[in-house]
Design a protein around this motif. Structure first.
Motif, PDB file in Angstrom:
ATOM      1  N   LEU A 148       0.883  -1.123   0.063  1.00 36.74           N
ATOM      2  CA  LEU A 148      -0.076   0.203   0.065  1.00 36.74           C
ATOM      3  C   LEU A 148       0.826   1.216  -0.026  1.00 36.74           C
ATOM      4  N   VAL A 149       2.179   1.186   0.747  1.00 32.49           N
ATOM      5  CA  VAL A 149       2.836   2.236   0.761  1.00 32.49           C
ATOM      6  C   VAL A 149       4.394   1.924   0.605  1.00 32.49           C
ATOM      7  N   GLY A 175       2.957   6.898  -1.466  1.00 29.40           N
ATOM      8  CA  GLY A 175       4.128   6.981  -0.716  1.00 29.40           C
ATOM      9  C   GLY A 175       4.675   8.282  -0.059  1.00 29.40           C
ATOM     10  N   TRP A 176       5.756   8.080   0.560  1.00 28.61           N
ATOM     11  CA  TRP A 176       6.357   9.561   1.171  1.00 28.61           C
ATOM     12  C   TRP A 176       6.327  10.647  -0.118  1.00 28.61           C
ATOM     13  N   TRP A 234       3.578   3.071  11.841  1.00 31.01           N
ATOM     14  CA  TRP A 234       2.914   4.419  12.274  1.00 31.01           C
ATOM     15  C   TRP A 234       3.223   5.359  10.638  1.00 31.01           C
ATOM     16  N   LEU A 235       4.110   5.202  10.320  1.00 25.81           N
ATOM     17  CA  LEU A 235       4.673   6.254   9.186  1.00 25.81           C
ATOM     18  C   LEU A 235       3.532   5.845   8.069  1.00 25.81           C
ATOM     19  N   LEU A 248      -1.005   6.956   4.433  1.00 27.98           N
ATOM     20  CA  LEU A 248      -2.223   6.651   3.993  1.00 27.98           C
ATOM     21  C   LEU A 248      -3.356   7.552   4.309  1.00 27.98           C
ATOM     22  N   TRP A 249      -3.311   8.158   5.520  1.00 27.42           N
ATOM     23  CA  TRP A 249      -4.054   9.073   5.922  1.00 27.42           C
ATOM     24  C   TRP A 249      -3.961  10.561   4.965  1.00 27.42           C
ATOM     25  N   ARG A 250      -2.690  10.888   4.921  1.00 28.20           N
ATOM     26  CA  ARG A 250      -2.403  12.141   4.109  1.00 28.20           C
ATOM     27  C   ARG A 250      -2.603  11.952   2.767  1.00 28.20           C
TER      28      ARG A 250
END
Length: 216
Positions: A107-108, A137-138, A166-167, A172-174
């Protein structure tokens, strides 16, 4: 976060949200078939974990229109109105959940780019393949496609070095809010993104954009 724990997190989230995304997937597949015909899905081989190739799956957003000599027309001439909407909402990437289920993506993680870019990376940039590629992703929450390639890769490697449960939740939220605001969908003045041509070039970042490749 170890790859095994990250894999378990992905499967729990995908399975838990299946009642939401599966019906949407079906409706969109029917809509793509209606507006653009077959094929419904865009498939392309991309580099995954450790650079190993896999077949990326997305909804098709462009036609196969060609000029008199049989060459594909520029992306902006093949991108349909419905396809543009799919991209602006990021719903064209929903089929990548199947890649997550298969263990080819997470997912990330860093977005999977083109196989032909692999020889162009510096050793540091190549570290983006130490984790599975992601749907988001970031880098995507820090400018998405409106970045330089150098910045994109720097953010990808930062994620590799700092990844945690946590990251991933934070990203995902952002991402959810970025998608709602439709920020950074394309590079300025382009239907898709310029190609990465190696270090030292002043090219804008992209998720994979040779003519006909689609946005990754």
């Amino acid at each position: 976060m170890k790859l095994e724990a990250k894999r378990l997190f992905d499967l729990v989230v995908v399975a838990g949200t299946a009642p939401v995304w599966l019906p949407v997937l079906g409706v969109l597949a029917a809509a793509v078939r209606c507006f653009m015909g077959r094929p419904v899905f865009f498939r392309q081989v991309r580099p995954g974990l450790n650079g190993e190739p896999f077949e990326l799956l997305k909804f098709r957003t462009m036609t196969d229109a060609r000029d008199a000599e049989g060459r594909l027309l520029p992306d902006d001439q093949r991108l349909t109105r419905f396809g543009q909407w799919l991209r602006s909402t990021s719903l064209d990437e929903l089929p990548e959940l199947w890649n997550v289920v298969r263990g080819e993506m997470s997912l990330v993680g860093p977005r999977p780019l083109l196989m032909e870019y692999l020889p162009l990376y510096s050793p540091e940039q190549r570290r983006r393949h130490e984790v599975r590629p992601g749907i988001t992703g970031w880098a995507q929450i820090h400018g998405r496609n409106a970045q330089t390639w150098e910045e994109r890769f720097r953010l990808d490697v930062w994620y590799v070095d700092h990844r945690s449960l946590w990251l991933d939740v934070k990203i995902l939220w952002r991402t959810f809010w970025k998608v709602l605001r439709r920020e950074g969908i394309n590079a300025p003045g382009a239907a898709t993104m310029p190609r990465f041509e190696g270090n030292g070039r002043n090219a804008s970042a992209a998720d994979g954009a040779s003519a006909g490749s689609g946005r990754a």
